[in-house]
Design an enzyme around this catalytic site. Structure first.
Site, PDB file in Angstrom:
ATOM      1  CB  SER A  71      -1.019   0.058   1.364  1.00  0.00           C
ATOM      2  OG  SER A  71      -1.466   1.315   1.351  1.00  0.00           O
ATOM      3  CE  LYS A  72       3.344   6.814  -3.240  1.00  0.00           C
ATOM      4  NZ  LYS A  72       4.585   6.908  -3.908  1.00  0.00           N
TER       5      LYS A  72
END
Length: 490
Positions: free
Chosen positions: A261-262
Protein backbone atom coordinates in the site's frame (compact mmCIF):
# COMPACT_ATOMS: atom_id res chain seq x y z
CA UNK A 1 -35.74 1.71 -29.19
CA UNK A 2 -33.42 1.94 -32.19
CA UNK A 3 -32.06 -1.61 -32.42
CA UNK A 4 -30.17 -0.78 -35.61
CA UNK A 5 -27.83 1.41 -33.55
CA UNK A 6 -27.02 -1.55 -31.31
CA UNK A 7 -26.56 -3.78 -34.34
CA UNK A 8 -24.13 -1.28 -35.84
CA UNK A 9 -22.17 -1.23 -32.56
CA UNK A 10 -21.92 -5.03 -32.70
CA UNK A 11 -20.52 -4.86 -36.24
CA UNK A 12 -17.61 -2.73 -35.02
CA UNK A 13 -16.38 -5.40 -32.60
CA UNK A 14 -13.20 -7.18 -33.78
CA UNK A 15 -13.27 -10.98 -33.69
CA UNK A 16 -10.88 -13.83 -34.37
CA UNK A 17 -7.96 -12.69 -32.20
CA UNK A 18 -6.96 -12.47 -28.56
CA UNK A 19 -7.70 -8.97 -27.27
CA UNK A 20 -6.72 -7.83 -23.78
CA UNK A 21 -6.99 -4.49 -22.07
CA UNK A 22 -5.20 -2.60 -19.34
CA UNK A 23 -7.76 -0.23 -17.87
CA UNK A 24 -6.25 1.86 -15.05
CA UNK A 25 -7.84 4.76 -13.24
CA UNK A 26 -5.68 7.90 -13.41
CA UNK A 27 -5.16 8.27 -9.67
CA UNK A 28 -1.56 9.47 -9.59
CA UNK A 29 0.93 6.63 -9.57
CA UNK A 30 1.56 3.08 -10.78
CA UNK A 31 1.77 0.66 -7.89
CA UNK A 32 3.48 -2.70 -8.29
CA UNK A 33 0.21 -4.64 -8.53
CA UNK A 34 -1.03 -2.39 -11.33
CA UNK A 35 2.24 -2.81 -13.21
CA UNK A 36 1.97 -6.59 -12.89
CA UNK A 37 -1.60 -6.48 -14.24
CA UNK A 38 -0.42 -4.43 -17.21
CA UNK A 39 2.45 -6.84 -17.84
CA UNK A 40 0.35 -10.01 -17.65
CA UNK A 41 -2.30 -8.41 -19.85
CA UNK A 42 0.36 -7.52 -22.41
CA UNK A 43 1.99 -10.97 -22.28
CA UNK A 44 -1.31 -12.82 -22.80
CA UNK A 45 -1.97 -10.77 -25.91
CA UNK A 46 1.52 -11.01 -27.37
CA UNK A 47 1.89 -14.75 -26.65
CA UNK A 48 -1.07 -15.28 -28.98
CA UNK A 49 -0.23 -12.61 -31.53
CA UNK A 50 -3.20 -10.57 -30.33
CA UNK A 51 -3.90 -6.95 -29.43
CA UNK A 52 -3.06 -5.12 -26.19
CA UNK A 53 -5.43 -2.21 -25.56
CA UNK A 54 -5.15 0.75 -23.19
CA UNK A 55 -8.38 2.14 -21.78
CA UNK A 56 -8.57 4.95 -19.23
CA UNK A 57 -11.33 4.41 -16.66
CA UNK A 58 -12.06 7.87 -15.32
CA UNK A 59 -15.72 7.64 -14.35
CA UNK A 60 -14.84 8.14 -10.66
CA UNK A 61 -14.14 11.82 -11.08
CA UNK A 62 -13.53 12.40 -7.37
CA UNK A 63 -10.35 10.26 -7.39
CA UNK A 64 -8.72 11.74 -10.49
CA UNK A 65 -5.28 13.30 -10.14
CA UNK A 66 -3.97 15.88 -12.59
CA UNK A 67 -1.17 14.48 -14.75
CA UNK A 68 -1.90 10.89 -13.76
CA UNK A 69 -2.73 9.84 -17.31
CA UNK A 70 0.73 11.01 -18.37
CA UNK A 71 2.20 8.75 -15.65
CA UNK A 72 0.34 5.80 -17.20
CA UNK A 73 1.63 6.58 -20.70
CA UNK A 74 5.18 7.09 -19.47
CA UNK A 75 5.23 3.89 -17.42
CA UNK A 76 3.96 1.76 -20.29
CA UNK A 77 6.48 3.41 -22.62
CA UNK A 78 9.39 2.95 -20.18
CA UNK A 79 8.47 -0.71 -19.77
CA UNK A 80 8.09 -1.25 -23.53
CA UNK A 81 4.49 -2.40 -23.02
CA UNK A 82 3.38 -0.86 -26.29
CA UNK A 83 -0.39 -0.75 -26.70
CA UNK A 84 -1.98 -1.42 -30.09
CA UNK A 85 -5.04 0.72 -29.45
CA UNK A 86 -5.65 3.52 -26.95
CA UNK A 87 -6.59 7.15 -26.35
CA UNK A 88 -3.38 8.51 -27.84
CA UNK A 89 -3.29 6.34 -30.98
CA UNK A 90 -6.95 5.52 -31.57
CA UNK A 91 -8.32 2.26 -32.92
CA UNK A 92 -11.44 0.66 -34.38
CA UNK A 93 -13.51 0.66 -31.16
CA UNK A 94 -12.75 4.07 -29.65
CA UNK A 95 -13.01 6.33 -27.85
CA UNK A 96 -10.76 4.72 -25.24
CA UNK A 97 -11.51 7.08 -22.33
CA UNK A 98 -14.65 6.23 -20.40
CA UNK A 99 -15.93 9.77 -19.88
CA UNK A 100 -15.82 10.19 -23.66
CA UNK A 101 -18.06 7.11 -23.95
CA UNK A 102 -20.71 8.27 -21.47
CA UNK A 103 -23.52 8.43 -24.08
CA UNK A 104 -23.08 4.71 -24.73
CA UNK A 105 -23.76 3.61 -21.18
CA UNK A 106 -27.15 5.27 -20.92
CA UNK A 107 -28.32 3.54 -24.09
CA UNK A 108 -27.14 0.14 -22.89
CA UNK A 109 -28.79 0.77 -19.53
CA UNK A 110 -32.07 1.42 -21.34
CA UNK A 111 -31.55 -1.77 -23.35
CA UNK A 112 -30.95 -3.71 -20.13
CA UNK A 113 -34.16 -2.25 -18.68
CA UNK A 114 -36.01 -3.52 -21.76
CA UNK A 115 -34.45 -6.96 -21.35
CA UNK A 116 -35.41 -7.13 -17.67
CA UNK A 117 -31.83 -7.28 -16.39
CA UNK A 118 -32.10 -3.95 -14.55
CA UNK A 119 -34.64 -1.64 -12.92
CA UNK A 120 -34.93 2.00 -11.92
CA UNK A 121 -34.54 2.58 -8.20
CA UNK A 122 -36.13 5.74 -6.80
CA UNK A 123 -35.16 5.03 -3.18
CA UNK A 124 -32.86 7.52 -1.53
CA UNK A 125 -29.97 5.12 -1.01
CA UNK A 126 -26.26 5.60 -1.21
CA UNK A 127 -25.01 4.94 -4.70
CA UNK A 128 -22.49 2.26 -3.92
CA UNK A 129 -21.06 0.54 -6.93
CA UNK A 130 -19.66 -2.30 -4.81
CA UNK A 131 -21.27 -4.10 -1.91
CA UNK A 132 -19.18 -4.74 1.18
CA UNK A 133 -19.97 -8.43 1.26
CA UNK A 134 -21.77 -8.08 4.60
CA UNK A 135 -25.48 -7.83 4.08
CA UNK A 136 -28.66 -9.81 4.17
CA UNK A 137 -30.45 -9.37 0.89
CA UNK A 138 -33.82 -7.67 1.17
CA UNK A 139 -35.92 -7.20 -1.94
CA UNK A 140 -35.88 -3.61 -3.16
CA UNK A 141 -39.49 -2.35 -3.46
CA UNK A 142 -38.54 -0.58 -6.69
CA UNK A 143 -37.78 -3.97 -8.24
CA UNK A 144 -41.51 -4.76 -8.03
CA UNK A 145 -42.59 -1.67 -9.97
CA UNK A 146 -44.21 -2.38 -13.31
CA UNK A 147 -42.66 -0.86 -16.41
CA UNK A 148 -45.52 1.62 -16.61
CA UNK A 149 -45.09 2.67 -12.96
CA UNK A 150 -41.34 3.06 -13.36
CA UNK A 151 -41.70 5.03 -16.61
CA UNK A 152 -44.25 7.35 -15.02
CA UNK A 153 -41.97 8.17 -12.08
CA UNK A 154 -39.06 8.85 -14.42
CA UNK A 155 -41.17 11.07 -16.69
CA UNK A 156 -42.35 12.96 -13.61
CA UNK A 157 -38.77 13.86 -12.88
CA UNK A 158 -38.18 11.72 -9.82
CA UNK A 159 -34.43 11.09 -9.44
CA UNK A 160 -33.35 7.51 -9.80
CA UNK A 161 -30.44 5.18 -10.23
CA UNK A 162 -30.46 2.06 -12.35
CA UNK A 163 -29.75 -1.14 -10.47
CA UNK A 164 -28.88 -4.59 -11.72
CA UNK A 165 -31.70 -7.09 -11.25
CA UNK A 166 -30.14 -10.11 -9.55
CA UNK A 167 -32.21 -13.33 -9.50
CA UNK A 168 -33.63 -13.89 -6.01
CA UNK A 169 -33.11 -17.63 -6.07
CA UNK A 170 -30.63 -20.12 -7.40
CA UNK A 171 -26.92 -19.78 -7.98
CA UNK A 172 -24.51 -18.20 -10.45
CA UNK A 173 -21.42 -20.06 -11.64
CA UNK A 174 -18.49 -18.45 -13.38
CA UNK A 175 -15.15 -19.81 -14.49
CA UNK A 176 -11.80 -18.24 -13.72
CA UNK A 177 -8.67 -19.40 -15.55
CA UNK A 178 -6.74 -19.59 -12.26
CA UNK A 179 -9.33 -20.45 -9.60
CA UNK A 180 -11.54 -22.68 -11.75
CA UNK A 181 -15.34 -22.85 -11.43
CA UNK A 182 -16.83 -20.78 -8.62
CA UNK A 183 -20.49 -20.96 -7.66
CA UNK A 184 -22.21 -18.40 -5.44
CA UNK A 185 -25.81 -18.24 -4.14
CA UNK A 186 -27.70 -15.39 -5.77
CA UNK A 187 -29.04 -14.24 -2.40
CA UNK A 188 -25.50 -13.17 -1.49
CA UNK A 189 -25.36 -10.72 -4.41
CA UNK A 190 -26.59 -7.16 -4.06
CA UNK A 191 -28.56 -5.34 -6.75
CA UNK A 192 -25.66 -3.00 -7.31
CA UNK A 193 -25.97 0.38 -8.99
CA UNK A 194 -25.19 0.44 -12.72
CA UNK A 195 -26.04 4.05 -13.55
CA UNK A 196 -25.85 6.85 -11.00
CA UNK A 197 -28.39 9.65 -10.77
CA UNK A 198 -25.94 12.02 -12.50
CA UNK A 199 -26.03 9.83 -15.59
CA UNK A 200 -22.52 8.43 -15.15
CA UNK A 201 -22.00 4.67 -14.99
CA UNK A 202 -20.41 2.85 -12.10
CA UNK A 203 -17.24 0.83 -12.64
CA UNK A 204 -19.26 -2.41 -12.54
CA UNK A 205 -21.36 -1.43 -15.52
CA UNK A 206 -18.95 0.58 -17.65
CA UNK A 207 -16.21 -2.05 -17.70
CA UNK A 208 -18.63 -4.77 -18.86
CA UNK A 209 -20.02 -2.60 -21.66
CA UNK A 210 -16.56 -1.49 -22.75
CA UNK A 211 -15.06 -4.97 -22.59
CA UNK A 212 -17.81 -6.30 -24.83
CA UNK A 213 -17.74 -3.44 -27.33
CA UNK A 214 -13.94 -3.61 -27.56
CA UNK A 215 -13.99 -7.36 -28.18
CA UNK A 216 -11.97 -8.16 -25.04
CA UNK A 217 -11.33 -11.91 -24.83
CA UNK A 218 -9.32 -12.05 -21.58
CA UNK A 219 -9.98 -9.85 -18.54
CA UNK A 220 -6.98 -9.66 -16.18
CA UNK A 221 -7.56 -8.07 -12.78
CA UNK A 222 -6.91 -8.51 -9.07
CA UNK A 223 -8.53 -11.32 -7.09
CA UNK A 224 -10.38 -8.72 -5.02
CA UNK A 225 -12.78 -8.58 -7.97
CA UNK A 226 -13.68 -12.27 -7.69
CA UNK A 227 -16.66 -11.26 -5.53
CA UNK A 228 -17.98 -9.06 -8.35
CA UNK A 229 -17.44 -11.58 -11.14
CA UNK A 230 -20.86 -13.29 -10.71
CA UNK A 231 -22.56 -9.94 -11.27
CA UNK A 232 -20.52 -9.40 -14.42
CA UNK A 233 -21.56 -12.85 -15.63
CA UNK A 234 -25.21 -12.05 -15.06
CA UNK A 235 -24.84 -8.80 -17.02
CA UNK A 236 -23.28 -10.63 -19.97
CA UNK A 237 -26.06 -13.22 -19.83
CA UNK A 238 -28.77 -10.54 -19.62
CA UNK A 239 -27.43 -8.92 -22.78
CA UNK A 240 -26.90 -12.28 -24.47
CA UNK A 241 -23.17 -11.61 -24.91
CA UNK A 242 -20.22 -13.98 -24.90
CA UNK A 243 -18.41 -14.00 -21.56
CA UNK A 244 -14.64 -13.31 -21.72
CA UNK A 245 -12.05 -15.44 -19.95
CA UNK A 246 -11.41 -14.18 -16.43
CA UNK A 247 -7.87 -14.12 -15.04
CA UNK A 248 -7.95 -13.02 -11.39
CA UNK A 249 -4.47 -12.54 -9.93
CA UNK A 250 -3.81 -12.84 -6.20
CA UNK A 251 -2.47 -9.71 -4.52
CA UNK A 252 1.11 -8.59 -4.10
CA UNK A 253 1.81 -8.51 -0.37
CA UNK A 254 4.27 -6.57 1.79
CA UNK A 255 4.30 -9.54 4.16
CA UNK A 256 2.08 -12.52 4.99
CA UNK A 257 -0.61 -10.31 6.52
CA UNK A 258 -0.58 -7.01 4.62
CA UNK A 259 -1.09 -6.01 1.02
CA UNK A 260 1.31 -3.50 -0.45
CA UNK A 261 0.00 0.00 0.00
CA UNK A 262 1.25 3.47 -0.88
CA UNK A 263 -0.30 4.67 2.39
CA UNK A 264 2.06 2.40 4.32
CA UNK A 265 5.12 3.59 2.45
CA UNK A 266 5.45 0.70 0.03
CA UNK A 267 7.15 1.76 -3.20
CA UNK A 268 5.35 2.44 -6.45
CA UNK A 269 7.02 1.84 -9.79
CA UNK A 270 8.16 5.48 -9.87
CA UNK A 271 9.55 5.16 -6.34
CA UNK A 272 11.61 2.12 -7.35
CA UNK A 273 13.17 4.06 -10.21
CA UNK A 274 14.08 6.88 -7.82
CA UNK A 275 15.65 4.29 -5.51
CA UNK A 276 18.05 3.26 -8.27
CA UNK A 277 16.33 0.24 -9.79
CA UNK A 278 16.32 -0.32 -13.55
CA UNK A 279 13.02 -0.61 -15.39
CA UNK A 280 13.96 -3.93 -17.00
CA UNK A 281 14.92 -5.42 -13.64
CA UNK A 282 11.67 -4.26 -12.04
CA UNK A 283 9.64 -5.68 -14.92
CA UNK A 284 11.46 -9.01 -14.79
CA UNK A 285 10.96 -9.28 -11.03
CA UNK A 286 7.30 -8.23 -11.18
CA UNK A 287 6.65 -10.94 -13.80
CA UNK A 288 7.71 -13.55 -11.25
CA UNK A 289 5.50 -12.16 -8.47
CA UNK A 290 2.85 -14.83 -8.65
CA UNK A 291 3.87 -16.52 -11.90
CA UNK A 292 6.30 -19.39 -12.34
CA UNK A 293 7.72 -20.33 -15.73
CA UNK A 294 9.08 -23.65 -14.42
CA UNK A 295 12.76 -24.51 -14.62
CA UNK A 296 15.72 -22.66 -13.19
CA UNK A 297 15.81 -19.54 -15.39
CA UNK A 298 15.08 -16.28 -13.59
CA UNK A 299 16.41 -13.55 -15.86
CA UNK A 300 14.06 -12.88 -18.78
CA UNK A 301 13.96 -10.20 -21.42
CA UNK A 302 10.51 -8.94 -22.38
CA UNK A 303 10.66 -10.97 -25.60
CA UNK A 304 11.57 -14.09 -23.62
CA UNK A 305 8.66 -13.43 -21.27
CA UNK A 306 6.32 -13.20 -24.27
CA UNK A 307 7.46 -16.65 -25.38
CA UNK A 308 7.47 -18.27 -21.93
CA UNK A 309 4.34 -16.81 -20.39
CA UNK A 310 1.42 -19.13 -19.78
CA UNK A 311 -1.68 -18.42 -17.70
CA UNK A 312 -1.41 -21.87 -16.12
CA UNK A 313 1.76 -20.71 -14.36
CA UNK A 314 -0.08 -18.02 -12.36
CA UNK A 315 -0.40 -18.95 -8.69
CA UNK A 316 -3.54 -18.77 -6.57
CA UNK A 317 -1.41 -17.76 -3.58
CA UNK A 318 -0.49 -14.14 -2.82
CA UNK A 319 3.04 -13.07 -3.78
CA UNK A 320 5.30 -11.37 -1.24
CA UNK A 321 7.32 -8.44 -2.52
CA UNK A 322 10.94 -9.02 -1.50
CA UNK A 323 13.08 -5.91 -1.98
CA UNK A 324 16.28 -7.94 -1.48
CA UNK A 325 15.32 -10.25 -4.32
CA UNK A 326 14.59 -7.25 -6.54
CA UNK A 327 18.00 -5.84 -5.60
CA UNK A 328 19.60 -9.11 -6.71
CA UNK A 329 17.83 -8.87 -10.06
CA UNK A 330 18.90 -5.24 -10.39
CA UNK A 331 22.56 -6.06 -9.77
CA UNK A 332 22.42 -8.75 -12.46
CA UNK A 333 20.92 -6.31 -14.95
CA UNK A 334 23.54 -3.68 -14.13
CA UNK A 335 26.35 -6.18 -14.67
CA UNK A 336 24.89 -7.11 -18.06
CA UNK A 337 25.04 -3.52 -19.36
CA UNK A 338 27.77 -2.45 -21.75
CA UNK A 339 30.25 0.04 -20.22
CA UNK A 340 28.71 2.76 -22.40
CA UNK A 341 25.17 1.94 -21.23
CA UNK A 342 26.29 1.88 -17.62
CA UNK A 343 28.03 5.25 -17.92
CA UNK A 344 24.93 6.78 -19.49
CA UNK A 345 22.67 5.51 -16.68
CA UNK A 346 25.16 6.13 -13.88
CA UNK A 347 26.46 9.50 -15.06
CA UNK A 348 24.03 11.58 -13.01
CA UNK A 349 24.83 9.64 -9.84
CA UNK A 350 28.58 9.82 -10.47
CA UNK A 351 28.42 13.58 -10.95
CA UNK A 352 26.60 13.98 -7.65
CA UNK A 353 29.92 13.13 -5.99
CA UNK A 354 32.52 13.73 -8.69
CA UNK A 355 32.04 17.32 -9.77
CA UNK A 356 35.57 17.83 -11.04
CA UNK A 357 35.12 18.17 -14.83
CA UNK A 358 38.69 17.02 -15.38
CA UNK A 359 37.76 13.49 -14.29
CA UNK A 360 36.42 11.31 -17.10
CA UNK A 361 33.33 9.57 -15.70
CA UNK A 362 33.54 6.79 -18.30
CA UNK A 363 36.56 5.48 -16.36
CA UNK A 364 34.28 4.58 -13.45
CA UNK A 365 32.44 1.82 -15.32
CA UNK A 366 35.15 -0.75 -14.72
CA UNK A 367 35.23 -0.22 -10.94
CA UNK A 368 31.56 0.54 -10.26
CA UNK A 369 29.63 -1.73 -12.58
CA UNK A 370 30.57 -5.06 -10.94
CA UNK A 371 30.00 -3.58 -7.49
CA UNK A 372 26.74 -1.69 -7.92
CA UNK A 373 23.41 -3.15 -6.79
CA UNK A 374 21.42 0.07 -7.21
CA UNK A 375 22.32 3.27 -9.04
CA UNK A 376 21.69 5.25 -5.86
CA UNK A 377 24.57 3.38 -4.19
CA UNK A 378 27.07 5.06 -6.47
CA UNK A 379 27.48 8.51 -4.93
CA UNK A 380 28.69 7.40 -1.52
CA UNK A 381 31.02 4.80 -3.04
CA UNK A 382 33.07 7.42 -4.88
CA UNK A 383 32.73 10.58 -2.81
CA UNK A 384 36.48 10.50 -2.06
CA UNK A 385 37.40 11.27 -5.69
CA UNK A 386 36.37 14.91 -5.45
CA UNK A 387 37.81 15.51 -2.01
CA UNK A 388 40.14 13.40 0.10
CA UNK A 389 38.32 12.76 3.39
CA UNK A 390 39.90 13.16 6.79
CA UNK A 391 41.18 9.76 7.89
CA UNK A 392 43.10 8.16 10.75
CA UNK A 393 46.54 6.67 10.16
CA UNK A 394 45.25 3.51 11.87
CA UNK A 395 43.83 2.60 8.43
CA UNK A 396 47.36 1.93 7.21
CA UNK A 397 47.66 -1.02 9.59
CA UNK A 398 46.37 -4.18 7.97
CA UNK A 399 47.32 -7.61 9.23
CA UNK A 400 46.45 -9.43 6.01
CA UNK A 401 48.58 -7.08 3.92
CA UNK A 402 51.34 -7.10 6.55
CA UNK A 403 51.39 -3.34 6.90
CA UNK A 404 51.60 -0.86 9.71
CA UNK A 405 52.44 2.84 9.85
CA UNK A 406 56.17 2.23 9.44
CA UNK A 407 55.83 -0.20 6.54
CA UNK A 408 53.27 2.05 4.85
CA UNK A 409 55.53 5.09 5.09
CA UNK A 410 58.35 3.08 3.54
CA UNK A 411 56.16 1.88 0.65
CA UNK A 412 54.84 5.36 -0.12
CA UNK A 413 58.34 6.82 -0.13
CA UNK A 414 59.27 4.17 -2.69
CA UNK A 415 56.24 4.86 -4.89
CA UNK A 416 56.36 8.67 -4.87
CA UNK A 417 59.53 9.33 -6.94
CA UNK A 418 58.60 6.58 -9.40
CA UNK A 419 55.17 8.14 -9.98
CA UNK A 420 56.72 11.60 -10.28
CA UNK A 421 58.98 10.32 -13.04
CA UNK A 422 56.26 8.40 -14.86
CA UNK A 423 55.49 9.93 -18.26
CA UNK A 424 52.76 7.58 -19.51
CA UNK A 425 49.93 7.66 -16.92
CA UNK A 426 47.88 4.65 -18.08
CA UNK A 427 46.22 1.99 -15.98
CA UNK A 428 48.44 -0.70 -17.50
CA UNK A 429 51.62 1.26 -16.87
CA UNK A 430 50.61 2.06 -13.26
CA UNK A 431 49.86 -1.61 -12.64
CA UNK A 432 53.10 -2.93 -14.14
CA UNK A 433 55.17 -0.32 -12.32
CA UNK A 434 53.69 -1.15 -8.92
CA UNK A 435 54.02 -4.90 -9.43
CA UNK A 436 57.64 -4.35 -10.44
CA UNK A 437 58.31 -2.25 -7.34
CA UNK A 438 56.82 -4.90 -5.04
CA UNK A 439 58.96 -7.57 -6.67
CA UNK A 440 62.05 -5.39 -6.40
CA UNK A 441 61.40 -4.76 -2.68
CA UNK A 442 60.56 -8.47 -2.21
CA UNK A 443 57.17 -7.78 -0.61
CA UNK A 444 53.68 -9.02 -1.35
CA UNK A 445 51.76 -6.92 -3.85
CA UNK A 446 49.24 -6.11 -1.10
CA UNK A 447 51.98 -4.73 1.13
CA UNK A 448 52.55 -2.04 -1.47
CA UNK A 449 48.98 -1.62 -2.72
CA UNK A 450 47.24 -1.27 0.68
CA UNK A 451 49.08 1.85 1.85
CA UNK A 452 48.75 3.39 -1.60
CA UNK A 453 44.96 2.82 -1.66
CA UNK A 454 44.55 4.32 1.81
CA UNK A 455 46.67 7.30 0.77
CA UNK A 456 44.68 8.09 -2.38
CA UNK A 457 41.19 7.22 -1.06
CA UNK A 458 41.30 7.79 2.70
CA UNK A 459 38.96 4.79 3.06
CA UNK A 460 39.41 1.11 3.84
CA UNK A 461 36.60 0.04 1.50
CA UNK A 462 36.56 1.37 -2.05
CA UNK A 463 35.30 0.31 -5.44
CA UNK A 464 38.39 -0.72 -7.32
CA UNK A 465 41.91 -0.98 -6.02
CA UNK A 466 44.89 1.36 -5.86
CA UNK A 467 45.70 1.02 -9.57
CA UNK A 468 42.21 1.99 -10.81
CA UNK A 469 41.87 4.83 -8.30
CA UNK A 470 45.26 6.34 -9.19
CA UNK A 471 44.44 6.15 -12.88
CA UNK A 472 41.10 7.94 -12.48
CA UNK A 473 42.49 10.60 -10.13
CA UNK A 474 45.27 11.45 -12.54
CA UNK A 475 48.97 11.88 -11.91
CA UNK A 476 48.99 15.26 -10.19
CA UNK A 477 46.19 14.51 -7.71
CA UNK A 478 47.60 11.07 -6.94
CA UNK A 479 51.01 12.53 -6.11
CA UNK A 480 49.42 15.27 -4.00
CA UNK A 481 47.53 12.70 -1.91
CA UNK A 482 50.60 10.48 -1.48
CA UNK A 483 52.52 13.47 -0.11
CA UNK A 484 49.70 14.16 2.37
CA UNK A 485 49.87 10.56 3.57
CA UNK A 486 53.67 10.70 3.93
CA UNK A 487 53.28 13.83 6.03
CA UNK A 488 50.63 12.17 8.20
CA UNK A 489 52.82 9.10 8.76
CA UNK A 490 56.04 11.04 9.21
Amino acid sequence: MDMKWFEDMEKRIPHGEVRTRFAPSPTGYMHVGNLRTALYTYLIAKKSGGKFILRIEDTDQGRLVEGATDVIYKTLSDCHLTHDEGPDIGGPVGPYIQTERRKLYGKYAELLLEKGGAYRCFCQKEENDEDNGEFKKVENPCARLTKEESDAKAIAGEPFVIRQRIPRKGTTTFRDEIFGDITVPNDTLDDNVLMKSDGLPTYNFANVIDDHLMGITHVVRGSEYLASAPKYNLLYESFGWEIPKYVHCSPVMRDHQNKMSKRHGDPSYEDLLKQGYLTDAVLNYVALLGWSPGGEQEIYSLNELCEAFDISGISKSPAIFDIEKLTYFNAEYIKALSPEQFTELAGLYIRQSVKNPAIDISLFASILQPRTDKLTDISEKIDFFDELPEYDTELFTNKKSKTDAEVSLDMLNVVLPVFEAMADWTEENIHDTLIGLAEKREVKNATLMWPLRIAVAGKAVTPGGAVEICHILGKDETIRRIKIAIEKLG
